[in-house]
Design a protein around this motif. Structure first.
Motif, mmCIF file in Angstrom:
data_model
loop_
_atom_site.group_PDB
_atom_site.id
_atom_site.type_symbol
_atom_site.label_atom_id
_atom_site.label_comp_id
_atom_site.label_asym_id
_atom_site.label_seq_id
_atom_site.Cartn_x
_atom_site.Cartn_y
_atom_site.Cartn_z
ATOM 1 N N GLY A 70 2.651 -4.523 -0.498
ATOM 2 C CA GLY A 70 1.201 -4.506 -0.602
ATOM 3 C C GLY A 70 0.719 -4.314 -2.020
ATOM 4 O O GLY A 70 1.500 -4.107 -2.957
ATOM 5 N N THR A 71 -0.584 -4.345 -2.184
ATOM 6 C CA THR A 71 -1.167 -4.286 -3.525
ATOM 7 C C THR A 71 -0.972 -2.936 -4.196
ATOM 8 O O THR A 71 -0.995 -2.852 -5.429
ATOM 9 N N GLY A 108 -1.348 1.029 1.949
ATOM 10 C CA GLY A 108 -1.454 -0.135 1.081
ATOM 11 C C GLY A 108 -0.182 -0.523 0.352
ATOM 12 O O GLY A 108 -0.190 -1.457 -0.458
ATOM 13 N N GLN A 117 2.023 -4.817 3.415
ATOM 14 C CA GLN A 117 1.014 -5.648 4.070
ATOM 15 C C GLN A 117 1.656 -6.262 5.307
ATOM 16 O O GLN A 117 2.711 -6.897 5.219
ATOM 17 N N HIS A 118 1.026 -6.067 6.467
ATOM 18 C CA HIS A 118 1.560 -6.602 7.711
ATOM 19 C C HIS A 118 1.061 -8.027 7.907
ATOM 20 O O HIS A 118 -0.118 -8.322 7.712
ATOM 21 N N THR A 151 1.890 0.752 5.451
ATOM 22 C CA THR A 151 0.838 -0.262 5.567
ATOM 23 C C THR A 151 -0.542 0.387 5.465
ATOM 24 O O THR A 151 -1.437 -0.123 4.775
ATOM 25 N N TYR A 189 6.591 -7.896 7.253
ATOM 26 C CA TYR A 189 5.873 -7.151 6.222
ATOM 27 C C TYR A 189 6.226 -7.702 4.848
ATOM 28 O O TYR A 189 7.312 -8.229 4.631
#
Length: 275
Positions: free
Chosen positions: A90-91, A76, A79-80, A73, A87
């Motif tokens: 992420g990007t 990145g 994403q939490h 996290t 979760y």
């Protein structure tokens, strides 16, 4: 959870605990493998996961998973979602996937041929690469059937039980094939004899009839055939499958009607990136 999803999660657990680690490879970084296995847990139908979901899938202690998800996290890659305690990817993973797919120019070249087969066979046609003990879809085209396989770019399916995976095994280098066999045996010694029989049969099928089959062996309600090829240009072997739910098609149609079309389409892709 479907049989296909269960198989993928079992293979994810093997990656996390390190099947390769059992080989006592001093260059193998177990912590890195576990972090990547956490990311591999996410996919279609598993877009958000809690720590306990990941721990179960990877076969790791929750405390270990908690540290891994925290680190991913911060970087990145995850994403939490605090309101849900879960979760999602992420990007940072978008950049990785975009870069990886962007390097597969063969997808754009193959797409018209795959779409033509999909329409002629009224089935789903996918292009896949090996991902440890799974196959990963990098492209998917569909025929006009209202009912189709719930698979798309990014989906993972069993290497040992699917036609796509068997076609890969049939054409990969002998050394790689033996490594796959060793990992599958270590993952599930009880299931291994039956898997070995199916894979050996697939190698013979690809040589004798030009494709590999999986009629109800990956999922009971799915029939599929696949052909492997070497795209060249430094890319690894790939395979193309053609399949559909049994309510749409059957083994006889795939073998008699779809098989020649699939073989011709894949033959046009062999070495295309090195031309």
């Amino acid at each position: 959870m479907s049989a296909g999803q269960t198989t993928v999660l079992t293979e994810t657990a093997a990656a996390a605990t390190g099947v390769d680690g059992a080989k006592e490879d001093r260059h193998f970084v177990t912590a890195l493998a576990r972090g990547l296995a956490v990311l591999a847990c996410f996919g279609p139908g598993r877009t958000s996961l809690a720590n306990h979901d990941i721990a179960e899938a990877c076969g790791l202690p929750r405390s270990t998973v908690s540290r891994l998800t925290y680190t991913l996290t911060k970087l990145g890659y995850l994403q939490h979602m605090p309101e849900l305690g879960r979760y999602r990817l992420g990007t940072a993973t978008i950049a990785l996937s975009s870069a990886a797919l962007g390097g597969l120019d063969v997808r754009a070249i193959a797409r018209p041929a795959l779409q033509a087969v999909a329409e002629a066979a009224n089935a789903s046609v996918g292009l896949g690469v090996r991902d440890r003990l799974s196959m990963r879809y990098v492209d998917c085209q569909r025929g006009p059937a209202a009912i189709s396989l719930n698979l798309d770019t990014g989906s993972r399916i069993s290497l040992a039980r699917s036609a796509m995976g068997r076609a890969y095994v049939a054409i990969c280098p002998e050394r790689e094939r033996q490594g796959i066999y060793e990992d599958l045996k270590a993952l599930d010694p009880v299931a291994w004899p039956a898997l070995r029989t199916g894979l050996d049969r697939a190698v013979a099928e690809h040589r004798e009839i030009g494709c590999c089959t999986s009629f109800g062996e990956w999922q009971e309600t799915v029939c599929a055939i696949a052909v492997g090829f070497h795209p060249g240009g430094g890319l690894p072997p790939m395979s193309v499958n053609c399949g559909a739910p049994t309510v749409i098609t059957d083994a006889r149609f795939l073998m008699e009607v779809a098989r020649p079309k699939l073989i011709d389409a894949v033959r046009s892709l062999d070495g295309v990136m090195g031309a």
